[in-house]
Each structure stands twice: as structure tokens, then as C-alpha cells.
Design a protein around this motif. Structure first.
Motif, PDB file in Angstrom:
ATOM      1  N   ARG A 206       0.822  -1.203   0.000  1.00 40.71           N
ATOM      2  CA  ARG A 206       0.000   0.000   0.000  1.00 40.71           C
ATOM      3  C   ARG A 206       0.865   1.265   0.000  1.00 40.71           C
ATOM      4  NH1 ARG A 206      -5.250   0.043   3.642  1.00 40.71           N
ATOM      5  NH2 ARG A 206      -5.783  -1.299   1.884  1.00 40.71           N
TER       6      ARG A 206
ATOM      7  N   SER B 147     -12.073   5.608  -1.354  1.00 43.85           N
ATOM      8  CA  SER B 147     -10.648   5.542  -1.698  1.00 43.85           C
ATOM      9  C   SER B 147     -10.356   4.578  -2.836  1.00 43.85           C
ATOM     10  CB  SER B 147      -9.833   5.127  -0.469  1.00 43.85           C
ATOM     11  OG  SER B 147      -9.954   6.087   0.551  1.00 43.85           O
ATOM     12  N   GLU B 148     -10.966   3.385  -2.799  1.00 40.18           N
ATOM     13  CA  GLU B 148     -10.637   2.365  -3.783  1.00 40.18           C
ATOM     14  C   GLU B 148     -11.253   2.638  -5.151  1.00 40.18           C
ATOM     15  OE1 GLU B 148     -11.465  -1.481  -2.199  1.00 40.18           O
ATOM     16  OE2 GLU B 148     -10.020  -1.283  -0.565  1.00 40.18           O
TER      17      GLU B 148
ATOM     18  N   GLY C 150      -6.438   3.003   1.067  1.00 38.72           N
ATOM     19  CA  GLY C 150      -5.962   2.188  -0.045  1.00 38.72           C
ATOM     20  C   GLY C 150      -5.787   2.926  -1.359  1.00 38.72           C
ATOM     21  N   TYR C 151      -5.972   4.260  -1.381  1.00 39.19           N
ATOM     22  CA  TYR C 151      -5.757   5.002  -2.624  1.00 39.19           C
ATOM     23  C   TYR C 151      -4.283   4.944  -3.003  1.00 39.19           C
ATOM     24  CZ  TYR C 151      -5.250   8.883  -5.879  1.00 39.19           C
ATOM     25  OH  TYR C 151      -4.940   9.656  -6.971  1.00 39.19           O
ATOM     26  N   GLU C 152      -4.006   4.660  -4.282  1.00 36.01           N
ATOM     27  CA  GLU C 152      -2.633   4.473  -4.742  1.00 36.01           C
ATOM     28  C   GLU C 152      -2.264   5.379  -5.918  1.00 36.01           C
ATOM     29  OE1 GLU C 152      -2.327   0.327  -5.575  1.00 36.01           O
ATOM     30  OE2 GLU C 152      -2.230  -0.250  -3.455  1.00 36.01           O
TER      31      GLU C 152
END
Length: 267
Positions: free
Chosen positions: A2, A189-190, A229-231
Motif C-alpha cells: 500500500r 478511496s478504492e 488504499g488510494y494508490e
């Protein structure tokens, strides 16, 4: 693994006088590898009819990635004119090497009926899928927190994406200002594909204290998105007052440092 710290980007809106090569160099000189270019206003490549191949070449030379072309305006008011604009913008985005196209909703207070807004949003997403998908593009839906906007809520956008089975084609833009202005609490976020960092201390107006972007709420939103969990990239999305700064490059560096320090030592 992450993502634990922001990957910063910058929007051409921050430096409209610069041509694309100079803008890409500004990003590179600050260690930023992700940039956004615009199709309206400013010294932008689409409106100025700069060939997409030239933009792609300039990005390659500078070592930056064009994460998006901004934007298809009034995307949820689907008409033959809008379809033509969408195809033109998608063709340009794909040719210049962009990964996504930003989709901005109607923002003039003209739609009072919730049902009309919901139906129009789903019609637009269904029509955009066969335009974006073959070109390998993602559509980034950007809800705007203004009361005049036909799409204020990320929740509504997320429901529409699910309704048209569009999870492989559409993502959300999380703008820290508009998130605050709309009074939203859930982050998605995802489902987020891009974050715009906008300095805001109060949900009713813009405040720029002694920093380029500052904003008391940016740090907490950025941290929450990372924790969720934002990437993806965190792009500086700026308004008119910032563009008058004498030392844009220095202010950008100060902003990056300011946000990084806030994440390390939150209030």
C-alpha cells in the motif's frame, strides 16, 4: 504494498503562461513525474491545436507521464454535440499518451429534479463507455461541491458507475475543496482515480494562508485516502489567486514540503 506517502502531480492550470514543454520541465525539476494538461483556457495544447504527437514527444523528453486531459465539460448533459466533443477529446488524449479524461458535470443550477439528474448521469456513462474503452482510457468523474452543480456527491457518482457496470472504465476525482464544500464524509478511496489538492480551511470560500496551498483539511484528507488504499497521484489543482505568484516554482516546492510535514506531524 500500500502507498504510504503522496505521489505528487501538478495541473497545467497552475502555470497557464507556460507552454507544455516548459510546464513539463517545471514538473520534472520538482521531481514530479505526473502532470495534467487542459483542453480549455490557458496556454493549453488542445485549444491551441498543438499536435498530440508533439505533446507526447515533449512528455517523453521531460520524463513525465500525462495522467489526464481536463476536461469534457457538461458531460452528464448528453447530446450529439457532447458526443462529438467526447470523441475528439478521447482521440487527443489517447494520441498524446494520457491515461484518463476528466469528466465535469453541468454546474449552472439548471437541473432541479433529482430523477432527471440521475437518469442523465447514467445515460452519459453508458454512452461514454464505448468511446473510452477502445482507446484504453479511464473517465474520471469530478463531482463539484457547489450548490449549483448537478453532481455534488461522489456517492451518487459511485452508484451510477455500479448501475452501468462501469467499474473498469470510470473512477472518481476527489477534490479536497469540493469534498469539504459538499459536506461529504465517505472517501471512496478504492474507487478514486485522482486526487486534486485544493487549499481550503472553510467550506464557504478559498483561503490561502502563508503557503502556496496550505489548507487545514488537506493533510487529514490525504492521510485518510492513503489509509483507505488510494494508490494514485495527488495533483495540485489551483485557482486564479495562485497564478499571480512571482515565484511559482518556489511556492510549489514549499507546498510539497508543507503537506509532507503535516502528514508527519498532524495537528
Amino acid at each position: 504494498m500500500r502507498q504510504v506517502s503522496p505521489r505528487f502531480a501538478v495541473n497545467h492550470m497552475a502555470a497557464p503562461p507556460l507552454d507544455v514543454s516548459a510546464f513539463f520541465a517545471l514538473a520534472r525539476d520538482h521531481g514530479l513525474t505526473d502532470v495534467q494538461i487542459r483542453d480549455l483556457h490557458f496556454s493549453n495544447p488542445v485549444a491551441c491545436a498543438i499536435p498530440a504527437a508533439d505533446v507526447r514527444s515533449a512528455a517523453t523528453e521531460a520524463g513525465v507521464t500525462i495522467i489526464s486531459v481536463n476536461a469534457l465539460q457538461r458531460f452528464n448533459d448528453w447530446t450529439p454535440t457532447r458526443q462529438s466533443a467526447a470523441i475528439k477529446l478521447a482521440d487527443y488524449a489517447a494520441a498524446c499518451g494520457a491515461k484518463t479524461v476528466v469528466l465535469e458535470p453541468v454546474n449552472d443550477g439548471s437541473w432541479a429534479c433529482n430523477g432527471e439528474r440521475h437518469d442523465s448521469l447514467r445515460v452519459a456513462l453508458k454512452a461514454l463507455k464505448p468511446i473510452l474503452q477502445p482507446r484504453g482510457l479511464i473517465g474520471l468523474i469530478e463531482p463539484l461541491g457547489f450548490r449549483t452543480c448537478s453532481l455534488r456527491s461522489k456517492k451518487q457518482a459511485a452508484e451510477a458507475i455500479a448501475a452501468v457496470d462501469g467499474q473498469s472504465v470510470f473512477r472518481l476525482v476527489h477534490d479536497t475543496f469540493h469534498h469539504t464544500l459538499a459536506g461529504e464524509t465517505f472517501l471512496f478511496s478504492e474507487l478514486t482515480g485522482l486526487v486534486h489538492i485544493s487549499g481550503v480551511n472553510d467550506p464557504t470560500f478559498w483561503i490561502y494562508p502563508d503557503r502556496f496551498l496550505g489548507g487545514s483539511d488537506n493533510g487529514s484528507q490525504i492521510q485518510a485516502l492513503l489509509d483507505g488504499g488510494y494508490e494514485g497521484p495527488f495533483s495540485f489543482e489551483l485557482i486564479e489567486v495562485v497564478r499571480t505568484l512571482d515565484d511559482l516554482a518556489g511556492a510549489l516546492a514549499a507546498s510539497i514540503d508543507f503537506i509532507q510535514r503535516r502528514l508527519l506531524t498532524p495537528d
